[in-house]
Design an enzyme around this catalytic site. Structure first.
Site, PDB file in Angstrom:
ATOM      1  N   ASP A  77      -3.687   7.272   5.049  1.00  0.00           N
ATOM      2  CA  ASP A  77      -3.216   5.910   5.268  1.00  0.00           C
ATOM      3  C   ASP A  77      -3.826   5.352   6.553  1.00  0.00           C
ATOM      4  OD1 ASP A  77      -1.815   3.590   4.891  1.00  0.00           O
ATOM      5  OD2 ASP A  77       0.127   4.392   5.533  1.00  0.00           O
ATOM      6  N   GLU A  78      -3.919   4.023   6.652  1.00  0.00           N
ATOM      7  CA  GLU A  78      -4.438   3.339   7.854  1.00  0.00           C
ATOM      8  C   GLU A  78      -5.803   3.918   8.287  1.00  0.00           C
ATOM      9  OE1 GLU A  78      -3.026   0.746   8.727  1.00  0.00           O
ATOM     10  OE2 GLU A  78      -0.856   0.879   8.460  1.00  0.00           O
ATOM     11  N   LYS A  95       0.818  -1.226   0.000  1.00  0.00           N
ATOM     12  CA  LYS A  95       0.000   0.000   0.000  1.00  0.00           C
ATOM     13  C   LYS A  95       0.844   1.265   0.000  1.00  0.00           C
ATOM     14  CE  LYS A  95      -0.725   0.044   5.040  1.00  0.00           C
ATOM     15  NZ  LYS A  95       0.052   1.256   5.306  1.00  0.00           N
ATOM     16  N   THR A  96       1.972   1.267   0.717  1.00  0.00           N
ATOM     17  CA  THR A  96       2.829   2.462   0.737  1.00  0.00           C
ATOM     18  C   THR A  96       3.367   2.749  -0.652  1.00  0.00           C
ATOM     19  OG1 THR A  96       3.466   1.992   3.029  1.00  0.00           O
ATOM     20  CG2 THR A  96       4.843   3.528   1.807  1.00  0.00           C
ATOM     21  N   ARG A  99       2.311 -11.369  10.164  1.00  0.00           N
ATOM     22  CA  ARG A  99       3.665 -10.825  10.399  1.00  0.00           C
ATOM     23  C   ARG A  99       4.722 -11.806   9.909  1.00  0.00           C
ATOM     24  NH1 ARG A  99       2.312  -6.536   9.696  1.00  0.00           N
ATOM     25  NH2 ARG A  99       0.317  -7.563   9.287  1.00  0.00           N
ATOM     26  N   GLN A 118      -7.533  -5.342   9.724  1.00  0.00           N
ATOM     27  CA  GLN A 118      -6.447  -4.972  10.630  1.00  0.00           C
ATOM     28  C   GLN A 118      -6.848  -3.834  11.570  1.00  0.00           C
ATOM     29  OE1 GLN A 118      -2.237  -5.319   9.144  1.00  0.00           O
ATOM     30  NE2 GLN A 118      -3.211  -5.214   7.141  1.00  0.00           N
TER      31      GLN A 118
END
Length: 736
Positions: free
Chosen positions: A220-221, A35-36, A605, A251
């Site tokens: 973002d987020e 996404k970044t 993770r 998330q």
């Protein structure tokens, strides 16, 4: 190379996210989906299209993320570093510094941190003659913060709490608190966003100015935004509606601190012309790990279900390990790390995750014992945590009154009105007469510079220490630690605060008692306070990690979000721990779903290997507790998991009863397992077959009783709630 050529390195859905620049866009970005990269390429593409960099606003949640996004955008296009990329709070400070005078404040305002805020609340409580025991400042602070997160003013909060005396009192404090902030020309951390939204609502001309400035907005987020952050973004995007939000509803794990998952779930309702793209290709994990994550998260309710996939290898199966107890669980983790390092991996390839910090204590001790370097991320070592150091200082003072460092640490902890001035006068007296601080304390009546009130408080403190010293002679260490937390008021103060932080500290104190119980059971000879202090000192004083990055990382699951490791262990994978007790007992499906999202975060993770570990018995609250394996294990397909138990490498290969059902429901103790000791000085007034009553679950029949260390584990078949396993002391069962 043109931006169009650079875009060829993106996958199809990533490219769509970059090229869709006009109108509202929701990017549902799964874990590890890049996404970044999409956001930075989107910034570069807008600039290459002719959009001025200063017309672009990108909002993140951390300064690190903002810095990375700005640097990566600048690497793609020369003007990328001219874009306004910052956190929510940094964005609002920049706006308020320029504009807050328009609503009656000075632009030279101070920003209060949490300690400043708490101090101001304490002053207000004193002025109102309100007991800080009835209204702990941290509790008041938490309530006020929640109101600001939802854009609720003091007046609105007061009208909502008419029938609740306690909250109405907090509303009064909130009103005065806000007035004092203005009198002091200060804003607290929550005010930075709250006041910016107020500014935009009260001054439409200022809002229009920033709407013109920020014609393209990216957030973002987005799943982590609270009410005030949502409103800020909504106002800024209202005019041009060129808003791109990136997030993952799977998330969303910060509901406990105000994040509202509804913000991302209702995006299409807020912007009915919104386009939704799903970023599902994962660049981090193996397919086995992704399949496990997909299988767990699909049990939540979804409007837009994602399915992560990768073009990488299938990878290894998930290892589900069941240990005899938490010590063997930690030992197994250590053995697997040692094995991995012997095969050529580095310590930094391994991460150990857990649901709450209290679980780290046993793991830390075993890592130290095995010589494995580690570091704690987002926290301190167990024995370095404030509450542990405080109680350990009480123990040291009882054992050795001449330990000046220990006694000076706790002379006013919890607060008992003995300030620095008084302490300094005692120190001066001791230095002049070449005596210990404690000896000078015993002679406080002779210190002329002390007021009668100060002397009285010092004598009370000394009497408490004398009482504890006398009690220590006849008590085992675990019971004495509990006595210290109660007699000193330490436990009561944390219970009165009733915040997430104070509850975490109480859990850590319970874990210290667990440590003492273990010590008493395992010490071969001396089991007194002296021996306990020596054992803890040897653990606490060891430098547990080497300089540099090659160390195993320990952290909570919440702290792990956004990170990745080759091999991940999730410890304490048990009911009542993960998912937590509250999520299971309060009957709130939203709480359970957030726990499941946290599990999804933990699983994703891992890049190559994932272990989920649990224990048949675990010390909790000073007692042995038998928790079932986490329900999340049952949600992972059997074919993705290799089930192991202590003493048996692979259940499927070695036992006639195979697979998950044996692992979850039919675990049998190894032949060499130790036996739970019978509780001392504690008997039950009911037995198997008796009918008992529980305050919450009602009437039921006792079907089993087993010793559990310092307590009995009682299994009751309740009329309306089915079978429950309870610890007798905590359950308060009454025979009918």
């Amino acid at each position: 190379m043109s931006i169009e050529q650079k875009l060829k390195s993106l996958n199809e859905m990533q490219r769509k996210g970059v090229l869709k620049t006009e109108g509202p866009l929701l990017l549902l970005a799964g874990a590890g989906s890049g996404k970044t990269r999409v956001l930075t390429y989107r910034i570069a593409y807008l600039i290459e299209k002719g959009v001025n960099p200063w017309n672009i606003l990108a909002i993140t949640f951390t300064n690190k993320a903002a810095r990375e996004m700005r640097e990566r955008a600048a690497a793609i296009t020369p003007r990328g570093n001219e874009v306004w990329v910052s956190t929510f709070h940094s964005t609002c400070v920049r706006i308020l510094r320029r504009e807050i005078d328009k609503i009656g404040w000075s632009n030279q305002f101070s920003i209060y941190d949490a300690d400043d805020s708490e101090r101001l609340i304490k002053d207000i409580l004193k002025e109102l003659n309100i007991s800080d025991k009835m209204y702990p400042p941290k509790y008041v602070q938490s309530v006020i913060s929640s109101q600001k997160d939802t854009m609720t003013s003091p007046e609105e909060f007061a009208s909502e709490t008419e029938k609740d005396f306690r909250l109405k009192r907090v509303a009064d404090i909130y009103r005065i608190y806000q007035k004092r902030l203005k009198d002091n020309n200060a804003l607290d951390f929550d005010d930075l966003i709250y006041m910016t939204v107020r500014l935009f609502e009260e001054r439409p001309d200022i809002l229009d100015k920033y709407q013109e400035r920020f014609r393209y907005i990216m957030v973002d987020e987005y799943q982590d935004t609270n009410g005030s952050q949502y409103e800020l973004v909504r106002l800024l995007a209202k005019k041009y509606r060129n808003i791109c939000v990136v997030g993952d509803d799977d998330q969303s794990i910060y509901g406990w601190r105000g994040a509202d998952i509804r913000n991302i779930l209702s995006f299409k309702e807020d912007y009915n012309e919104a386009v939704v793209y799903k970023l599902e290709q994962n660049y981090r994990s193996t397919q086995q790990i992704l399949d496990a994550a997909n299988s767990v998260i699909k049990n939540n309710r979804h409007d837009e279900l994602k399915s992560l996939w990768t073009d990488r290898s299938e990878g290894e199966k998930i290892i589900a390990y069941r240990a005899e107890d938490d010590r063997f669980e930690a030992e197994y983790i250590c053995s697997e790390i040692d094995r991995g390092v012997s095969e050529g991996r580095e310590y930094k390839d391994f991460a150990i995750l857990y649901r709450n910090n209290a679980l780290s204590r046993v793991i830390e001790e075993r890592l130290i014992k095995n010589g494995i370097p580690y570091r704690l991320f987002g926290g301190t070592r167990f024995y370095d945590r404030k509450e542990i150091r405080d109680i350990m200082s009480y123990l040291k003072t009882v054992y050795n009154p001449n330990d000046d460092i220990a006694i000076r640490r706790i002379i006013n902890v919890p607060k008992r009105g003995i300030g620095d001035t008084t302490v300094n006068k005692i120190m001066e007296y001791a230095i002049e007469r070449d005596m210990s601080f404690y000896r000078a304390l015993c002679e406080c009546e002779n210190i002329d510079s002390l007021s009668p009130a100060a002397v009285k408080k010092l004598m009370s403190f000394r009497a408490m220490l004398d009482g504890l010293r006398e009690a220590a002679e006849d008590m085992d260490v675990s019971s004495f630690i509990e006595r210290v937390t109660e007699d000193t008021g330490y436990k009561a103060e944390l219970e009165a605060e009733n915040t997430d932080i104070s509850r975490g500290r109480l859990e850590n104190l319970e874990e210290l008692i667990n440590k003492a119980v273990e010590f008493e059971e395992n010490a071969e000879e001396n089991k007194d306070l002296s021996a306990f202090l020596e054992e803890v000192a040897l653990v606490a004083d060891v430098d547990a990690y080497t300089e540099g990055d090659d160390t195993v990382v320990l952290m909570t699951l919440h702290s792990s979000k956004g990170l990745e490791f080759d091999t991940v262990f999730i410890a304490g994978f048990e009911e009542n721990i993960f998912p937590g007790y509250r999520a299971l007992t309060e009957g709130d499906i939203t709480a359970l779903e957030e726990e499941r999202r946290l599990c999804y975060v933990g699983i994703t993770r891992a890049k190559k290997r994932l272990y989920v570990t649990s224990a048949v018995s675990r010390l909790q609250h000073g007692n042995y507790v038998a928790n079932a394996v986490s329900r999340f294990v049952k949600e992972i397909p059997t074919e993705l998991v290799e089930f192991r138990e202590q003493g048996v490498r692979n259940i499927k290969e070695s036992k006639p009863l195979q697979g998950r059902e044996r692992y979850v429901n039919n675990f049998k103790r190894p032949v060499n397992a130790y036996k739970m000791p019978e509780p001392k000085n504690f008997t039950l007034d009911y037995g198997v077959g008796d009918t008992v009553k529980h305050l919450k679950f009602g009437k039921g029949k006792v079907i089993a009783i087993a010793p559990g260390g310092a307590d009995y584990e009682v299994t009751v078949e309740f009329d309306t709630h089915g079978a429950k396993k309870l610890m007798a002391k905590l359950a308060g069962l009454k025979k009918i």
